[in-house]
Write a protein that holds these residues in place. Structure first.
Motif, PDB file in Angstrom:
ATOM      1  N   UNK A 206       0.814  -0.970   0.048  1.00 17.19           N
ATOM      2  CA  UNK A 206       0.031   0.026  -0.030  1.00 17.19           C
ATOM      3  C   UNK A 206       0.841   1.223  -0.167  1.00 17.19           C
ATOM      4  N   UNK A 207       1.943   1.185   0.820  1.00 13.10           N
ATOM      5  CA  UNK A 207       2.657   2.425   0.798  1.00 13.10           C
ATOM      6  C   UNK A 207       3.656   2.846  -0.729  1.00 13.10           C
ATOM      7  N   UNK A 208       3.757   1.524  -1.128  1.00 12.58           N
ATOM      8  CA  UNK A 208       4.463   1.763  -2.620  1.00 12.58           C
ATOM      9  C   UNK A 208       3.211   2.286  -3.843  1.00 12.58           C
ATOM     10  N   UNK A 209       2.036   1.752  -3.644  1.00 14.04           N
ATOM     11  CA  UNK A 209       0.907   2.497  -4.322  1.00 14.04           C
ATOM     12  C   UNK A 209       0.429   3.723  -4.066  1.00 14.04           C
ATOM     13  N   UNK A 210       0.633   4.233  -2.738  1.00  4.74           N
ATOM     14  CA  UNK A 210       0.355   5.705  -2.403  1.00  4.74           C
ATOM     15  C   UNK A 210       1.494   6.504  -3.026  1.00  4.74           C
ATOM     16  N   UNK A 211       2.650   6.122  -2.773  1.00  2.95           N
ATOM     17  CA  UNK A 211       3.882   6.691  -3.350  1.00  2.95           C
ATOM     18  C   UNK A 211       4.040   6.965  -4.721  1.00  2.95           C
ATOM     19  N   UNK A 212       3.472   5.852  -5.429  1.00  6.09           N
ATOM     20  CA  UNK A 212       3.240   5.895  -6.832  1.00  6.09           C
ATOM     21  C   UNK A 212       2.377   6.921  -7.190  1.00  6.09           C
ATOM     22  N   UNK A 213       1.254   6.905  -6.830  1.00  4.36           N
ATOM     23  CA  UNK A 213       0.201   7.903  -6.919  1.00  4.36           C
ATOM     24  C   UNK A 213       0.644   9.239  -6.793  1.00  4.36           C
TER      25      UNK A 213
END
Length: 535
Positions: free
Chosen positions: A494-501
């Motif tokens: 989830x952190x990776x997805x948020x950072x990508x967004x």
């Protein structure tokens, strides 16, 4: 109340907290030896005590005994709990507790003139870095900067195509929509203080809709021959996060004088950067009604980003222009001479204000109610690096349309479940300030990825569920990663997805898109400004 046996346990706890708070204040330099009895008596009166825990022990001897606490919050909480028990606290809520917290610490601080004197004495003896370090520590020790809350913020670094971004979930400041921020500029100002940046906040007791500031201290500055003031942010989103604000309540406005002020500041504070939010709604900061800057001692991702193209000036050899590998559109100017940099930055800014390129949807102004309305502005950031002056001009445009009513160059609707606030100075530089609500929401989404299908079904069935705003994203996560991850895997995913967004959000805010059409259009603007490609 001379006999301790006659006191209640709560009274004894409060009196001991007063003694420990005095010890803390003395140890941290908030008060001097001559202030010990005075400060203790102020606290006794504040909580309706006639005498201290042990009146037979001199205050100076009491301070000398034992180790002082590392931070004041435990003592403050004890005193505020006691205040509530005797009816001194209106309500036992965070807002009212914060009002009393500042009031207590304000009793244990030097007057503003004394703090200013100490700052400039240290500056003369030891230099500006020592002076700012000492003042920063004072802001922490006085509990103006609530490190107990700041330490709870969620933080991680995020790899991206533009280098490593920084992501924070802030737990101490509510989220604002761009509409609320724009409306604030139109609303009639409060009578006193006019806003949270006004100098009159120093020592102000606060109210239910305005924070208490008895423990705030500021330092006077001269920038561009004008009176400005320097303080630290109570939220410290990064190391030594400072605010520099105009002596008077005047609105944000970017002019050549803005660049002069920024350059003057880094002359006096060469170890700090200083930047300004843009001066228009949607692309501006959260407070447009009071001219101010933000700075500090931190190397942001934008500063570490690689350079894509280098340009020379057709007339001035000492000025270099760089286009930066960044999701937003950054013109970086570098020069040894601050006057040359000032004039070059202003020339680009003035040209950008009236520059349109319909091919890439950039319109400098539109007609609204029969009058032209400007849309182009910049977010400027000034620093000293490698012996040179450096300024980043991040090109901004605040136009809206039917498809993007919140802003064309603004987080698009599919990102609003994570971030719909303005992209201000700090985020422009690559540090995401995400709303506090996300901490719990992301934890719950992680539980879905670890197998809580009942929660997912509930979200699907209840349109008003708090996680319903994330439903499309959650469905994507489950499809991509499944729902049998362990807790650590789910959190990192989830952190990776948020950072990508977040990187995508900055791309939305970029006026020149990261494609061939956008790059060609960006070069068109730069080359018409008398610059030529060097490499």
């Amino acid at each position: 109340m001379s006999n301790p046996v006659e006191r209640t346990a709560e009274q004894n706890s409060a009196l001991l907290a007063i003694d420990e708070l005095i010890k803390f204040a003395f140890d941290k330099g908030l008060i001097k030896g001559a202030d010990i009895d005075y400060g203790r008596n102020l606290l006794l009166k504040q909580f309706h005590f006639d005498e201290p825990y042990n009146p037979d022990v001199p205050a100076i001897h009491m301070v000398a005994q034992g180790q002082a606490a590392a931070e004041p919050q435990v003592m403050l909480d004890t005193l505020i709990d006691y205040a509530h028990s005797i009816g001194l606290l209106v309500e036992n809520t965070d807002t009212y507790r914060d009002l009393m917290d500042a009031e207590i610490m304000g009793l244990l601080m030097a007057r503003p003139s004394e703090v200013t004197g100490d700052f400039f004495d240290t500056l003369d003896r030891e230099g500006i870095e020592s002076a700012t370090s000492e003042f920063y520590q004072l802001s922490i020790n006085s509990n103006y900067i609530r490190m107990d809350r700041v330490s709870k913020n969620v933080y991680w670094k995020q790899p991206s195509a533009y280098g490593e971004m920084e992501i924070t979930i802030n737990l101490s400041k509510p989220e604002k929509s761009s509409a609320e921020i724009a409306l604030a500029k139109l609303m009639p100002p409060p009578s006193y203080p006019k806003c949270q940046l006004c100098r009159e906040n120093v020592g102000y007791a606060g109210r239910i809709n305005h924070p208490a500031r008895q423990n705030l201290r500021v330092i006077p500055l001269q920038l561009n021959g004008e009176s400005w003031l320097f303080q630290y942010s109570p939220y410290v989103y990064y190391n030594e996060h400072c605010i520099v604000f105009h002596h008077d309540h005047v609105p944000m406005k970017l002019t050549k004088d803005t660049f002069r002020r920024l350059l003057d500041f880094v002359d006096e504070f060469p170890h700090y950067f200083l930047g300004s939010n843009a001066d228009l709604p949607i692309v501006g900061g959260s407070i447009l009604t009071h001219d101010h800057f933000q700075g500090g001692r931190h190397t942001f991702p934008i500063e570490r980003a690689t350079v894509e193209e280098v340009y020379g000036h057709n007339v001035h050899d000492d000025i270099t222009l760089e286009l930066v590998n960044w999701p937003m559109s950054v013109v970086r100017l570098r020069a040894n001479n601050s006057s040359l940099l000032l004039n070059s930055a202003n020339e680009i800014y003035e040209a950008w204000k009236s520059y349109s390129d319909a091919e890439v949807d950039i319109l400098a102004s539109t007609i609204q109610n029969g009058e032209p309305v400007r849309h182009n502005t910049v977010t400027p950031i000034v620093r000293r690096r490698d012996g040179q002056y450096e300024i980043d001009l991040v090109l901004r445009n605040n136009r809206t349309n039917e498809q993007y009513p919140d802003g064309i160059f603004h987080p698009h609707p599919e990102m609003h479940h994570l971030k719909r606030e303005n992209i201000g100075l700090i985020e422009v530089m690559g540090l995401a300030i995400l709303p506090g609500r996300l901490k719990e929401e992301l934890d719950q989404i992680a539980s879905i990825l670890t197998g809580d299908i009942a929660l997912l079904d509930m979200i699907r069935q209840q349109p008003n569920h708090p996680l319903a705003i994330h439903l499309l994203w959650i469905e994507h996560l489950v499809e991509a990663y499944g729902n049998d991850l362990d807790h650590d895997q789910a959190t990192l995913t989830i952190q990776n997805e948020v950072g990508t967004k977040f990187a995508e959000i900055l791309e939305h805010a970029g006026v020149y898109k990261r494609n061939d059409q956008g790059r060609k259009a960006f070069r068109r603007f730069v080359t018409r400004m008398n610059y030529h490609l060097k490499s």
